[in-house]
Write a protein that holds these residues in place. Sequence first.
Motif, PDB file in Angstrom:
ATOM      1  N   VAL A  39       0.870  -1.175   0.000  1.00 59.01           N
ATOM      2  CA  VAL A  39       0.000   0.000   0.000  1.00 59.01           C
ATOM      3  C   VAL A  39       0.908   1.226   0.000  1.00 59.01           C
ATOM      4  O   VAL A  39       1.855   1.307   0.785  1.00 59.01           O
ATOM      5  CB  VAL A  39      -0.921  -0.005   1.242  1.00 59.01           C
ATOM      6  CG1 VAL A  39      -1.671   1.300   1.383  1.00 59.01           C
ATOM      7  CG2 VAL A  39      -1.878  -1.187   1.182  1.00 59.01           C
ATOM      8  N   ALA A  40       0.607   2.178  -0.887  1.00 53.86           N
ATOM      9  CA  ALA A  40       1.422   3.387  -0.990  1.00 53.86           C
ATOM     10  C   ALA A  40       1.215   4.277   0.225  1.00 53.86           C
ATOM     11  O   ALA A  40       0.091   4.497   0.668  1.00 53.86           O
ATOM     12  CB  ALA A  40       1.057   4.153  -2.258  1.00 53.86           C
ATOM     13  N   LEU A  41       2.320   4.773   0.759  1.00 54.16           N
ATOM     14  CA  LEU A  41       2.267   5.733   1.860  1.00 54.16           C
ATOM     15  C   LEU A  41       2.253   7.143   1.283  1.00 54.16           C
ATOM     16  O   LEU A  41       1.230   7.779   1.198  1.00 54.16           O
ATOM     17  CB  LEU A  41       3.472   5.571   2.788  1.00 54.16           C
ATOM     18  CG  LEU A  41       3.531   4.303   3.616  1.00 54.16           C
ATOM     19  CD1 LEU A  41       4.852   4.205   4.359  1.00 54.16           C
ATOM     20  CD2 LEU A  41       2.376   4.287   4.606  1.00 54.16           C
ATOM     21  N   LYS A  42       3.411   7.618   0.865  1.00 52.51           N
ATOM     22  CA  LYS A  42       3.532   8.941   0.267  1.00 52.51           C
ATOM     23  C   LYS A  42       4.884   9.012  -0.421  1.00 52.51           C
ATOM     24  O   LYS A  42       5.791   8.237  -0.133  1.00 52.51           O
ATOM     25  CB  LYS A  42       3.416  10.034   1.320  1.00 52.51           C
ATOM     26  CG  LYS A  42       4.489   9.948   2.392  1.00 52.51           C
ATOM     27  CD  LYS A  42       4.322  11.016   3.436  1.00 52.51           C
ATOM     28  CE  LYS A  42       5.387  10.820   4.507  1.00 52.51           C
ATOM     29  NZ  LYS A  42       5.332  11.816   5.533  1.00 52.51           N
ATOM     30  N   ALA A  43       5.002   9.965  -1.283  1.00 51.46           N
ATOM     31  CA  ALA A  43       6.287  10.183  -1.944  1.00 51.46           C
ATOM     32  C   ALA A  43       7.172  11.005  -1.017  1.00 51.46           C
ATOM     33  O   ALA A  43       6.705  11.866  -0.295  1.00 51.46           O
ATOM     34  CB  ALA A  43       6.073  10.895  -3.266  1.00 51.46           C
ATOM     35  N   SER A  44       8.452  10.676  -1.023  1.00 53.46           N
ATOM     36  CA  SER A  44       9.416  11.440  -0.240  1.00 53.46           C
ATOM     37  C   SER A  44      10.602  11.768  -1.143  1.00 53.46           C
ATOM     38  O   SER A  44      10.615  11.409  -2.313  1.00 53.46           O
ATOM     39  CB  SER A  44       9.870  10.634   0.978  1.00 53.46           C
ATOM     40  OG  SER A  44      10.713   9.582   0.584  1.00 53.46           O
ATOM     41  N   SER A  45      11.583  12.410  -0.584  1.00 51.33           N
ATOM     42  CA  SER A  45      12.772  12.734  -1.382  1.00 51.33           C
ATOM     43  C   SER A  45      13.492  11.466  -1.838  1.00 51.33           C
ATOM     44  O   SER A  45      14.237  11.490  -2.805  1.00 51.33           O
ATOM     45  CB  SER A  45      13.721  13.617  -0.578  1.00 51.33           C
ATOM     46  OG  SER A  45      14.113  12.939   0.611  1.00 51.33           O
ATOM     47  N   ASP A  46      13.243  10.358  -1.144  1.00 47.28           N
ATOM     48  CA  ASP A  46      13.832   9.069  -1.521  1.00 47.28           C
ATOM     49  C   ASP A  46      12.968   8.317  -2.523  1.00 47.28           C
ATOM     50  O   ASP A  46      13.278   7.193  -2.885  1.00 47.28           O
ATOM     51  CB  ASP A  46      14.028   8.197  -0.284  1.00 47.28           C
ATOM     52  CG  ASP A  46      15.010   8.810   0.707  1.00 47.28           C
ATOM     53  OD1 ASP A  46      15.899   9.556   0.261  1.00 47.28           O
ATOM     54  OD2 ASP A  46      14.864   8.539   1.905  1.00 47.28           O
ATOM     55  N   GLY A  47      11.858   8.897  -2.938  1.00 43.83           N
ATOM     56  CA  GLY A  47      10.940   8.231  -3.855  1.00 43.83           C
ATOM     57  C   GLY A  47       9.707   7.736  -3.117  1.00 43.83           C
ATOM     58  O   GLY A  47       9.509   8.030  -1.938  1.00 43.83           O
TER      59      GLY A  47
END
Length: 150
Positions: free
Chosen positions: A92-100
């Motif tokens: 399940v997708a959490l959120k996008a971060s600077s690491d992708g």
Amino acid sequence: AQLDRLGAHGPGPAVLLLDLDHFRRLNDRYGARIGDAVLRAVADTLRDEVRAADLVGRSGGEEFAVLLAGTGRFDAMAIAERIRLRIASTLVALKASSDGPQFVGVTASIGVATCPAGGDLADALLAAEAALLRAKAAGRNRTLCADPEP
């Protein structure tokens, strides 16, 4: 009602009891919104992996039950293991971060029991619950059957 409709022909039903491993920890860490998304993903997986005649339900917070119509021990174990592997690969997708993008998933422990044609489903549920508890005690993320080896 489902058991009556199936009649006493062929093998009786099999019962799968699933418990999502360390789900409370996931819910505490990521919040109820992500926890709910994981529960929906697991429910979708269960519906995808069983036949139309089978019944899938949520039996508790992070627990699910599956009634497999006319399914013997060997097939029930194969279906349960296929479900376990599919749940472990569901993210399940959490959120996008600077690491992708970030994702979260869970594993499941599963107890399996069969009910002879005309047998008592309550006994099969108790046996599946005992197998589930053994699976969790043995390290989780595994499928165990209550029935003895043939």
